[in-house]
Design a protein around this motif. Structure first.
Motif, short mmCIF file in Angstrom:
data_model
loop_
_atom_site.label_atom_id
_atom_site.label_comp_id
_atom_site.label_asym_id
_atom_site.label_seq_id
_atom_site.Cartn_x
_atom_site.Cartn_y
_atom_site.Cartn_z
N GLY A 53 32.30 51.43 36.20
CA GLY A 53 33.43 52.34 36.13
C GLY A 53 33.17 53.53 35.24
O GLY A 53 33.74 54.61 35.43
N ASP A 54 32.29 53.35 34.25
CA ASP A 54 31.95 54.46 33.35
C ASP A 54 31.21 55.57 34.11
O ASP A 54 31.47 56.76 33.90
CB ASP A 54 31.09 53.95 32.20
CG ASP A 54 31.77 52.81 31.45
OD1 ASP A 54 32.65 53.08 30.64
OD2 ASP A 54 31.41 51.65 31.72
N ARG A 55 30.30 55.19 34.98
CA ARG A 55 29.59 56.18 35.80
C ARG A 55 30.59 56.93 36.69
O ARG A 55 30.50 58.14 36.87
CB ARG A 55 28.54 55.50 36.67
CG ARG A 55 27.31 54.97 35.95
CD ARG A 55 26.44 54.25 36.96
NE ARG A 55 25.29 53.61 36.36
CZ ARG A 55 24.05 54.11 36.37
NH1 ARG A 55 23.83 55.27 36.95
NH2 ARG A 55 23.05 53.45 35.83
N ILE A 56 31.53 56.17 37.27
CA ILE A 56 32.52 56.81 38.14
C ILE A 56 33.34 57.82 37.34
O ILE A 56 33.62 58.93 37.80
CB ILE A 56 33.43 55.75 38.78
CG1 ILE A 56 32.62 54.75 39.61
CG2 ILE A 56 34.48 56.43 39.68
CD1 ILE A 56 33.44 53.57 40.13
N HIS A 57 33.72 57.44 36.13
CA HIS A 57 34.54 58.33 35.31
C HIS A 57 33.80 59.62 34.99
O HIS A 57 34.41 60.70 34.92
CB HIS A 57 34.97 57.62 34.02
CG HIS A 57 36.10 58.30 33.32
ND1 HIS A 57 35.91 59.21 32.30
CD2 HIS A 57 37.44 58.22 33.51
CE1 HIS A 57 37.08 59.66 31.89
NE2 HIS A 57 38.03 59.08 32.60
N ARG A 412 34.29 38.96 34.93
CA ARG A 412 35.16 39.98 34.36
C ARG A 412 34.72 41.34 34.89
O ARG A 412 33.56 41.70 34.83
CB ARG A 412 35.10 39.98 32.84
CG ARG A 412 35.94 41.10 32.22
CD ARG A 412 35.83 41.17 30.71
NE ARG A 412 36.61 42.29 30.20
CZ ARG A 412 36.12 43.52 30.04
NH1 ARG A 412 34.85 43.79 30.32
NH2 ARG A 412 36.88 44.50 29.59
N ILE A 413 35.69 42.10 35.37
CA ILE A 413 35.40 43.44 35.91
C ILE A 413 36.01 44.45 34.95
O ILE A 413 37.22 44.67 34.93
CB ILE A 413 35.99 43.62 37.32
CG1 ILE A 413 35.58 42.45 38.22
CG2 ILE A 413 35.52 44.94 37.93
CD1 ILE A 413 36.31 42.42 39.55
N GLY A 414 35.17 45.03 34.10
CA GLY A 414 35.64 45.97 33.10
C GLY A 414 34.63 47.06 32.89
O GLY A 414 33.71 47.26 33.68
N SER A 415 34.80 47.79 31.81
CA SER A 415 33.88 48.89 31.53
C SER A 415 33.67 49.00 30.03
O SER A 415 34.42 48.45 29.23
CB SER A 415 34.43 50.21 32.07
OG SER A 415 35.55 50.60 31.33
N VAL A 416 32.65 49.75 29.66
CA VAL A 416 32.33 49.93 28.25
C VAL A 416 33.38 50.80 27.57
O VAL A 416 33.81 50.53 26.45
CB VAL A 416 30.92 50.55 28.10
CG1 VAL A 416 30.62 50.85 26.64
CG2 VAL A 416 29.87 49.61 28.69
N THR A 417 33.83 51.85 28.25
CA THR A 417 34.72 52.83 27.63
C THR A 417 36.17 52.72 28.09
O THR A 417 37.00 53.54 27.71
CB THR A 417 34.23 54.26 27.94
OG1 THR A 417 34.27 54.47 29.37
CG2 THR A 417 32.81 54.46 27.45
N GLY A 418 36.49 51.72 28.92
CA GLY A 418 37.83 51.62 29.49
C GLY A 418 38.74 50.65 28.77
O GLY A 418 38.42 50.13 27.70
N HIS A 473 36.27 50.59 37.87
CA HIS A 473 35.30 49.52 38.15
C HIS A 473 35.92 48.47 39.06
O HIS A 473 35.28 47.98 40.01
CB HIS A 473 34.83 48.89 36.84
CG HIS A 473 33.65 47.99 36.99
ND1 HIS A 473 33.11 47.29 35.94
CD2 HIS A 473 32.88 47.68 38.07
CE1 HIS A 473 32.07 46.59 36.36
NE2 HIS A 473 31.92 46.81 37.66
N ARG A 474 37.16 48.12 38.81
CA ARG A 474 37.83 47.13 39.64
C ARG A 474 38.00 47.62 41.08
O ARG A 474 37.80 46.87 42.04
CB ARG A 474 39.18 46.78 39.03
CG ARG A 474 39.05 46.00 37.73
CD ARG A 474 40.35 45.93 36.96
NE ARG A 474 40.23 45.07 35.79
CZ ARG A 474 41.17 44.96 34.85
NH1 ARG A 474 42.28 45.67 34.93
NH2 ARG A 474 40.99 44.13 33.83
#
Length: 713
Positions: A53-57, A412-418, A473-474
């Motif tokens: 999700g971080d790359r997407i952001h 777990r579906i999460g992100s580093v910065t989320g 990410h989710r």
């Protein structure tokens, strides 16, 4: 120990065994007792851990810098997306030019209060969406500002001379433009309106006082050859400030607007992850066009598709996944308009498109934007395996991500910065409002991934800081899990998928039977006879939908004989369900003998409409604009019935998008097999509202006269 007769022979055998061991097997298999998915657990983990999700952001932030609602900004975004798609490993990436036509562009747009304290209210350079699309050029100083309130009531205009003046409104700008400019001679409008009609249940104008709404000057507002008026959009707070100044005395404004139209075109970006089976595709879409910033809508969908491509190509390169069975076609395009044109160019391609997945508004922070993660079902008339796949994916995601610190870290579906927001994803019955509706209208089973509602929707508040990398990410995983089944299932995997469809279908038909019987027992005695027929229609439609879903697995390669056995068990269950409905009616003393049909009913049973090939995406609203004077009474009848339906559905708590473009949704039932009477019953099964058969006859009669429908009567 067994010895090989020759060293070279041993080398050949070892090389062959090594290659066989390294060849990745299909990711699709039996239903996992751990996840409930028809994906191997190791593949599920790989899809979660490789995607980001971080790359997407990062992509969202890049795209939000561009005003993609004009051809210049859109082209810049398209070129960046094309390069990013190629870098992610997408093949055969190309820009397909759409039809050329006049393209609007603003080079300047400023609104100033002239005095006594001169200040700039807003500027196109600072916030491009503050100057509405299609505004005309204008320059003037010391123009009087006149407040007309909502701009919809006669009393708001009474005694006000608007000629050559600028109008201030807090209402929908289109109504004010038509009245103040077209009829009363105003030169332009300033509006603080910000909430689209379909978002009214979620927010009202004034709830978020600093948001600026998104608008367009309606086409055809002034006669050809005359300059278009300008329209500035301001926040509710700015509108209140201007009205407060007007209470203290006259307010003069300076306006400087420079716009132009020149030939140009938008483009469709298309690329593929090649499949091993020729002539079969799974299609992914995200609309690239939108105002600046337009972060959640829809930089999020655009950037998510890029990450899906990168995840797949990485896992294929690493040997975790084999190449897909079906080609994965990825499209970035202008919403609705671009999809219509893509079908005009490619609708007749010799390709079977097994499924469609639409990504639109994916990343809104669930807690900060008061949103939910939603996946839509296909319409009941377009039953498909994708519904069971979506259900199982959502159930898995909720189970392992429903708390802040889930015990299974690998799921777990999460992100580093989320965020660490718990997930509460939902499946909604079919609603329209994005490109998936066009694929369904074209017969291709399409589901939509989105976050809805969103407090910042279609406003200047739709900024990257309110987009959550964890939610991105989710959304990416939900797409990856669903697409993987659709693109990789074949043979034994397709049979495993059919078993999943059967299990989830049993749950859905049970829910539909419950709804039908609940409505039947809650109906007053005088209406039981009519409701009995509709309750049976709900049950029949539910079982037909699930039969169609099972049969769609045969197209993926599931053995037809095994699937037929599953459909036969559905037929047995359907007969039992209909028996329970009949028993409910008998218990209330209702005769099950069908009464003699009325004349209108007989005509409706004899009228069997079918969509004209090539007109799958034609719109009823477009037809109404060119309806002949003699057809106006029928148009009025249809529109009155639609207003009654939307009012009833709204009061029952249905979301506004559920009945968006309702006449086109009804027209989608026309397959050359259903009569208008059948369509009435099927529409009740889908929407829970009884559409008058006379109004439906007028609707399909108008569609036939407009060349959209033909008939088998």
């Amino acid at each position: 120990m067994r010895l090989f007769p020759h060293p070279f022979a041993a080398l050949v055998v070892l090389t062959t065994l090594s290659a066989a061991a390294q060849a990745p097997s299909s990711p699709v298999g039996p239903v996992s007792p751990t996840t409930g998915l028809v994906l191997r657990d190791d593949v599920v983990r790989a899809l979660i851990q490789e995607s980001s999700g971080d790359r997407i952001h990062d992509g969202v932030q890049r795209l939000a810098l561009l005003a993609r609602d004009n051809v210049g900004g859109y082209t810049e975004a398209a070129l960046w997306t094309k390069a990013a798609a190629e870098a992610a490993g997408l093949k055969d990436v190309r820009l397909e030019p759409m039809k050329q036509g006049p393209q609007w562009r603003a080079t300047r747009g400023e609104l100033w209060v002239a005095g006594p304290q001169r200040y700039r209210v807003t500027s196109h350079a600072d916030l491009p969406m503050s100057l509405a699309i299609k505004s005309g050029s204008f320059e003037g100083a010391d123009l009087e500002l006149v407040d007309v309130g909502t701009g919809t009531q006669d009393a708001e205009y009474a005694g006000k001379d608007l000629k050559g003046k600028v109008v201030l409104t807090r209402g929908h700008p289109s109504a004010t433009l038509r009245r103040a400019v077209t009829k009363l001679g105003a030169v332009g409008v300033v509006s603080s309106y910000s909430t689209p009609p379909w978002n009214l249940p979620h927010r009202l104008d004034g709830d978020f006082p600093d948001q600026v709404g998104w608008a367009i000057v309606p086409p055809g507002l002034v006669p050809k050859g005359q300059p278009a008026p300008f329209l500035f959009m301001v926040s509710d707070r700015q509108g209140r400030e201007l009205r407060a100044q007007l209470l203290a005395g006259p307010v003069k404004v300076d306006v400087k607007v420079a716009t132009e139209e020149s030939p140009g075109h938008y483009s469709i970006i298309s690329g593929v992850i090649p499949g091993t089976r020729a002539g079969e595709e799974v299609v992914l879409t995200a609309h690239l066009d939108h105002y600046k910033p337009g972060a959640d809508d829809n930089a999020s969908g655009t950037a998510t598709l890029l990450e899906l491509v990168r995840t797949y190509t990485t896992l294929i390169r690493q040997g975790v996944l084999p190449p897909p069975v079906r080609t994965v076609r990825v499209l970035w395009l202008p919403e609705f308009e671009g999809t219509r044109e893509w079908f005009a160019l490619h609708g007749a391609d010799p390709v079977r498109r097994a499924a469609h997945f639409n990504f639109d508004m994916l990343g809104a922070s669930l807690s900060r934007a008061h949103s939910r993660f939603l996946v839509s079902y296909t319409p009941d008339w377009n039953g498909s395996f994708v519904n069971a796949v979506s259900e199982s994916t959502v159930a898995f995601m909720n189970r392992f991500n429903g708390v802040t610190y889930p015990p299974r870290k690998d799921f777990r579906i999460g992100s580093v910065t989320g965020s660490r927001d718990p997930l509460d994803a939902h499946l909604d019955r079919y609603s329209r409002g994005s490109d998936h509706q066009l694929f369904n209208d074209h017969g291709i089973p399409g589901v939509a991934f989105s976050t809805w509602p969103d407090d910042t929707y279609h406003t200047s508040g739709d900024r990257p800081e309110l987009v959550d990398p964890t939610q991105l990410h989710r959304a990416a995983f939900a797409g990856l899990a669903s697409i993987t089944v659709a693109a990789w299932a074949e043979g034994p995997g397709a049979l495993d998928l059919a078993r999943l469809v059967a299990v989830h279908g049993a749950r859905r038909v049970a829910e539909d039977e419950f709804r039908a019987r609940r409505d039947l027992v809650s109906t007053p005695a005088t209406g039981v006879a009519g409701m009995h027929r509709l309750a049976r229609a709900v049950v029949r439609a539910a079982y037909q939908r699930e039969r169609d879903a099972l049969l769609s697995c045969v197209q993926l390669g599931a053995p037809a004989k095994a699937v037929r056995a599953m459909t036969q068990s559905l037929e047995t269950a359907e007969a039992q369900a209909l028996g329970r409905v009949d028993a409910d009616s008998k218990a209330r003393g209702v005769s099950l003998k069908e009464p003699a049909p009325s004349e209108a009913e007989r005509r409706a049973r004899a009228f069997v409409p079918r969509r004209v090939k090539g007109q799958e995406l034609a719109s009823f609203d477009e037809l109404v604009t060119r309806a002949a004077p003699g057809d106006q009474p029928r148009v009025a009848t249809v529109q009155a019935a639609l207003r009654e339906a939307t009012t009833a559905l709204r009061e029952r708590g249905e979301g506004e998008l559920r009945f968006y473009q309702l006449p086109d949704a009804l027209a989608s039932y026309a397959d050359g097999k259903r009569s208008v009477a059948d369509i009435r019953d099927a529409a009740y099964s889908e929407y829970g509202h009884v559409f008058p058969v006379e109004a439906l006859m007028d609707l399909f009669g108008l569609l036939e006269r407009g060349g959209i429908m033909t008939t088998a009567r």
